[in-house]
Design an enzyme around this catalytic site. Structure first.
Site, short mmCIF file in Angstrom:
data_model
loop_
_atom_site.label_atom_id
_atom_site.label_comp_id
_atom_site.label_asym_id
_atom_site.label_seq_id
_atom_site.Cartn_x
_atom_site.Cartn_y
_atom_site.Cartn_z
CB SER A 237 47.20 -38.57 -19.42
OG SER A 237 48.06 -38.39 -20.51
CG ASP A 355 44.86 -31.81 -23.24
OD1 ASP A 355 46.08 -31.59 -23.40
OD2 ASP A 355 44.40 -32.89 -22.86
CG HIS A 383 47.14 -33.20 -20.34
ND1 HIS A 383 46.47 -33.99 -21.24
CD2 HIS A 383 48.01 -34.02 -19.68
CE1 HIS A 383 46.92 -35.24 -21.15
NE2 HIS A 383 47.84 -35.27 -20.21
#
Length: 434
Positions: A237, A355, A383
């Site tokens: 991320s 995600d 995610h």
């Protein structure tokens, strides 16, 4: 919920945050935990594991090389034109704005140094005045990349290899637990820090401590402290941005990189209309709702197992002040498409199909822009795919770490996916689970 509301109300009345992350007293130093003072009063917790292993020195050279040459032209309207120069020359018109191609934009490019390359795409005979004006426009910036990288397999027995894991907003080094155990058992040296305000790192109570540049400088100091000759960066991320920054700054020291749900190659800019712009005390009142939203969006399934994963791995357990400052500090105008296109490091992109934070189109766009990139989609993940599907992620990462091009392989057709793990030179025994 009522407790959080009362604490938030107290926070508003006293103008202080009631949920502050500070370094904790730990007796785990023997297990590889260290506290590193990157600046006076700014202390990061780092897990550094040097496994017991029989060290096998890296041979003089094994593997192959990748030759890439391409020209990147940026126009003032935001368009990015990439010429891949070489025996297999091709040209692709890309738009920097939301990854959409302007159907009315026609740019005539003369490919040079292309030997037996195919001719440029034909231009329609009938052109409007606007199209002609666009065709004649002058570029804002031109970048030429001409590089040759030697790439070899990195095995855990090689003393010159180190793996760096960097988490994102709301995470901690504990989210990498499965990966750290897996690779340390294979003999790899692994390093993973808690970002400022996360996990057991110190949490300064000034917003400037959480800007991209402040955090990137922390990661630079951590990298310089622990780096070996060949370093592999794995980010998740927001942590992908710091890996990108290091790969761009230290191309000779970074051997390969992995981006897990990192998003598209666009410059970072905080959203003006975001829940995270609310006052800290309001965010604290909403913390149970935010935690529930993170669970719902971050995992493909939201059962007791996923809730326990969040709890055990200390994920999304940061103060409201830190969360607000982190989201507001994501400003990095330099990290645009050209910045990513200039990176010459081989990169594996891993994307969880479910995600809800990062659309798959963003990682697809990243794979197109990167000089040497390959996208792998895991259908069962979201995610937090490295926590949901640890076995699949670990095996995929290890295959990439061991991947090397064959000697005498033809130059890569830069600008698109180029790796094929099934035809790689290593055997399946090399990636057996320890």
């Amino acid at each position: 919920m009522l407790t959080s509301f009362m604490e938030g109300l107290l926070c508003c009345l006293t103008s202080k945050s009631s949920n502050i992350v500070v370094p904790v007293e730990t007796s785990e130093l023997a297990d590889g935990y260290e506290f590193v003072e990157v600046k006076p009063g700014r202390v990061l917790r780092v897990r550094h594991i040097i496994p017991d292993r029989q060290v096998v020195e890296e041979p003089t050279w094994q593997g192959g090389s990748i030759s890439c040459k391409r020209k990147i032209t940026v126009y003032r309207n935001g368009q990015l034109f990439i010429e891949n120069l070489g025996d297999r020359a091709s040209a692709e018109l890309k738009n920097c704005e939301n990854g959409e191609t302007d159907p009315n934009s026609i740019v005539e490019v003369e490919l040079t140094d292309c030997g037996n390359s195919s001719p440029p795409a034909s231009i329609p005979e009938t052109r409007s005045k606007s199209q002609l004006r666009k065709r004649r426009r002058k570029p804002k910036r031109t970048v030429v990349i001409d590089c040759e990288r030697k790439i070899s397999a990195c095995k855990g027995t090689h003393a010159d290899v180190a793996l760096f894991f960097i988490h994102g907003v709301g995470g901690s080094l504990d989210i990498w637990g499965s990966q750290l155990d897996y690779f340390s058992k294979l003999g790899y040296e692994v390093i993973t820090p808690d970002l400022a305000g996360h996990g057991a790192s110190s949490a300064p109570q000034i917003a400037a401590a959480y800007t991209f540049y402040a955090l990137a400088e922390d990661m630079r100091l951590i990298f310089k402290r622990y780096a070996r000759k060949r370093n592999i960066l794995i980010g998740h991320s927001y942590g992908v941005s710091f890996c990108t920054f290091l790969a761009h700054e230290y191309p000779e020291q970074v051997h390969k990189m992995v981006m897990i749900n990192g998003g598209g190659p666009t410059a970072l800019e905080p959203s003006l209309c975001s829940i995270f712009n609310l006052p800290t005390c309001v965010l604290h009142c909403l913390s149970p709702l935010l935690a529930w939203s993170f669970l719902k969006a971050g995992f493909a399934q939201q059962g007791a197992k996923e809730k326990q994963l969040l709890k055990d791995n200390n994920a999304f357990n940061v103060s409201s002040f830190v969360l607000r400052a982190m989201m507001s500090g994501q400003y990095w105008p330099e990290g645009d498409e050209v910045y990513h296109a200039e990176i010459t490091v081989p990169i594996l992109l891993v994307h969880g199909m479910h995600d809800k934070f990062v659309p798959i189109e963003e990682d697809q766009r990243m794979a197109e822009i990167l000089l040497m990139g390959f996208l792998k989609v895991l259908e069962d993940g979201s995610h937090m795919v490295m926590m949901e599907c640890p076995e699949a992620v670990n095996t995929l990462l290890h295959e990439f770490i061991l991947w090397q091009p064959e000697e005498g392989a033809p130059p890569v057709d830069a600008g698109g996916p180029f790796l094929s793990f099934l035809s790689s030179t290593y055997s399946r025994e090399d990636v057996a689970v320890p």
